[in-house]
Design an enzyme around this catalytic site. Structure first.
Site, mmCIF file in Angstrom:
data_model
loop_
_atom_site.group_PDB
_atom_site.id
_atom_site.type_symbol
_atom_site.label_atom_id
_atom_site.label_comp_id
_atom_site.label_asym_id
_atom_site.label_seq_id
_atom_site.Cartn_x
_atom_site.Cartn_y
_atom_site.Cartn_z
ATOM 1 N N ASP A 131 0.904 -1.036 -0.074
ATOM 2 C CA ASP A 131 -0.204 0.072 -0.009
ATOM 3 C C ASP A 131 1.026 1.037 0.076
ATOM 4 O OD1 ASP A 131 -2.332 -1.679 -0.328
ATOM 5 O OD2 ASP A 131 -2.241 -1.470 2.289
ATOM 6 N N ASP A 142 -6.917 -0.549 -4.701
ATOM 7 C CA ASP A 142 -7.382 -0.582 -4.313
ATOM 8 C C ASP A 142 -9.139 0.245 -4.172
ATOM 9 O OD1 ASP A 142 -6.714 -3.010 -2.245
ATOM 10 O OD2 ASP A 142 -5.522 -0.695 -1.258
#
Length: 194
Positions: free
Chosen positions: A137, A156
């Site tokens: 991330d 995402d």
């Protein structure tokens, strides 16, 4: 309506009609997957062992976080289960694609498929090992370290955007096969490309 028009289409006609929409879905999925892999590769190369990089006056921070869980760092002890769920999502999208005749659904499913493949790639190929890899991330909003909003990545974002679009299409009565469902619950005449 003529009797001929009410007959069900043949499987080959169904595949032919769905063809351009399936291609659109595939192109979007490949673009999302490529963008996700590139951004994660750059993030690992440039942000490893570095303080978060502040952008836009602190609205956005770039930092490297390895997430063993799902979105919002949920289910961190169930990485292998999340891998199986991602594989199931990919299989379901591929299976329903043959009925696809809606541009909106093609875009939405392409975003979800590309995002699922992006995070699945991490789960398969990143440490600590196959089916247990941690997802990279990169983006934190409003504060570093996900204090205000969980750190996320391109995959995402694509999954969430595609999911929102799917909900909007459903609320508008747009069907996977291009038909529009009226407020009364029945299908309206004709197919719509949206």
């Amino acid at each position: 309506m003529s009797e001929r028009a009410s007959e069900p289409s043949t499987p080959s006609a169904t595949v032919t009609a769905a063809g351009p929409k399936v291609v659109l879905l595939a192109v979007i999925a490949v673009l999302v997957l490529a963008a996700d892999i590139i951004t994660k590769t750059v993030a690992v190369a440039q942000l490893e062992n570095r303080a978060p990089l502040e952008l836009l006056g602190g609205l956005v921070y770039l930092q490297l976080v390895r997430n063993p869980g799902a979105a919002f760092s949920l289910a961190t002890g169930y990485t292998w289960v999340l891998t199986i769920v991602a594989i199931a999502v990919v299989v379901v999208i591929i299976r329903v694609a043959r009925r696809l005749r809606s541009v909106g659904w093609a875009i939405a499913l392409g975003l979800v498929l590309g995002g699922a493949l992006g995070n699945l790639t991490d789960r398969i190929f990143r440490a600590p090992g196959p089916l247990q890899g941690h997802v990279v991330d990169v983006v934190s909003l409003f504060a570093p370290d996900g204090r205000v909003w969980p750190v996320f990545n391109m995959a995402d974002s694509s999954i969430v955007t595609g999911g929102v679009l799917l909900v909007v299409l459903a609320l508008l009565g747009r069907e996977l096969d291009g038909r529009r469902t009226s407020a009364r619950g029945g299908a309206e005449e004709g197919a719509d490309s949206a």
